[in-house]
Scaffold this motif. Structure first.
Motif, PDB file in Angstrom:
ATOM      1  N   TYR A  37       0.858  -1.172   0.000  1.00 30.72           N
ATOM      2  CA  TYR A  37       0.000   0.000   0.000  1.00 30.72           C
ATOM      3  C   TYR A  37       0.896   1.224   0.000  1.00 30.72           C
ATOM      4  O   TYR A  37       2.075   1.132   0.337  1.00 30.72           O
ATOM      5  CB  TYR A  37      -0.902   0.001   1.237  1.00 30.72           C
ATOM      6  CG  TYR A  37      -1.882  -1.140   1.270  1.00 30.72           C
ATOM      7  CD1 TYR A  37      -1.457  -2.439   1.549  1.00 30.72           C
ATOM      8  CD2 TYR A  37      -3.230  -0.942   1.005  1.00 30.72           C
ATOM      9  CE1 TYR A  37      -2.346  -3.504   1.550  1.00 30.72           C
ATOM     10  CE2 TYR A  37      -4.136  -1.993   1.014  1.00 30.72           C
ATOM     11  CZ  TYR A  37      -3.677  -3.260   1.290  1.00 30.72           C
ATOM     12  OH  TYR A  37      -4.568  -4.310   1.291  1.00 30.72           O
ATOM     13  N   GLN A  39       0.999   5.754   0.644  1.00 32.79           N
ATOM     14  CA  GLN A  39       0.328   6.961   1.109  1.00 32.79           C
ATOM     15  C   GLN A  39       1.196   8.166   0.786  1.00 32.79           C
ATOM     16  O   GLN A  39       2.320   8.282   1.271  1.00 32.79           O
ATOM     17  CB  GLN A  39       0.060   6.889   2.610  1.00 32.79           C
ATOM     18  CG  GLN A  39      -0.786   8.028   3.133  1.00 32.79           C
ATOM     19  CD  GLN A  39      -1.297   7.778   4.537  1.00 32.79           C
ATOM     20  OE1 GLN A  39      -0.782   6.921   5.269  1.00 32.79           O
ATOM     21  NE2 GLN A  39      -2.326   8.502   4.936  1.00 32.79           N
ATOM     22  N   GLU A  46      -3.573   3.883  -0.037  1.00 29.84           N
ATOM     23  CA  GLU A  46      -4.236   3.164  -1.116  1.00 29.84           C
ATOM     24  C   GLU A  46      -3.523   1.858  -1.436  1.00 29.84           C
ATOM     25  O   GLU A  46      -2.313   1.727  -1.255  1.00 29.84           O
ATOM     26  CB  GLU A  46      -4.294   4.025  -2.391  1.00 29.84           C
ATOM     27  CG  GLU A  46      -2.942   4.390  -2.961  1.00 29.84           C
ATOM     28  CD  GLU A  46      -3.038   5.198  -4.251  1.00 29.84           C
ATOM     29  OE1 GLU A  46      -4.162   5.589  -4.642  1.00 29.84           O
ATOM     30  OE2 GLU A  46      -1.987   5.437  -4.872  1.00 29.84           O
TER      31      GLU A  46
END
Length: 118
Positions: A37, A39, A46
Motif C-alpha cells: 500500500y 500513502q 491506497e
C-alpha cells in the motif's frame, strides 16, 4: 509477536526502477496474503498490489503493467518490482500481511519512502 520489515526505498529519477522487499518474522503459523500500500502527503493510504499464498495477484489500475508483486513463501517475504516510475508514484510504501498466529490478523510494516524526482 509478528514483525514486517520493509527495505529498498529511495530516490529515483522518472522512468527508473526500484525493488521493495518486505520480510515477515515472528510466531507465524502461515501467511494467507501480503500486499503493498502507499500513502502520499495529504492522501489516504491506497492499495498498490496484493498476492495470495497460492500466487494470485491484484493490482491498482495506476500501476498495472509497471509494477510486479511476487512472493517467496519459504522466506515469508514479498517483493514489489517497480519499473517506469513516475513522480506520482512518490509516497511512503507500506507492507501488510494477513497472517495466522493464534488467530488471523492484519500486520503492517513501518513503511519505506519512495521518491521519484529529477
Amino acid at each position: 509477536q509478528v514483525q514486517l520489515v520493509e527495505s529498498g526505498g529511495g530516490l529515483v529519477q522518472p522512468g527508473g526502477s526500484l525493488r521493495l522487499s518486505c520480510a515477515a518474522s515472528g510466531s507465524i503459523f502461515t501467511i494467507n496474503a501480503m500486499g503493498w500500500y502507499r500513502q502520499a502527503p495529504g492522501n489516504q493510504r491506497e492499495l498498490v498490489a496484493t498476492i495470495t499464498r497460492d500466487g494470485s495477484t491484484n493490482y491498482a489500475d495506476s500501476v498495472k503493467g509497471r509494477f510486479t508483486i511476487s512472493g517467496d513463501n519459504a522466506k515469508n517475504t514479498v517483493y514489489l518490482q517497480m519499473n517506469s516510475l513516475k513522480p506520482e508514484d512518490t509516497a511512503v510504501y507500506y507492507c501488510r500481511g494477513t497472517i495466522v498466529t493464534n488467530y488471523v490478523g492484519y500486520y503492517w510494516g513501518q513503511g519505506t519512502q519512495v521518491t521519484v524526482s529529477s
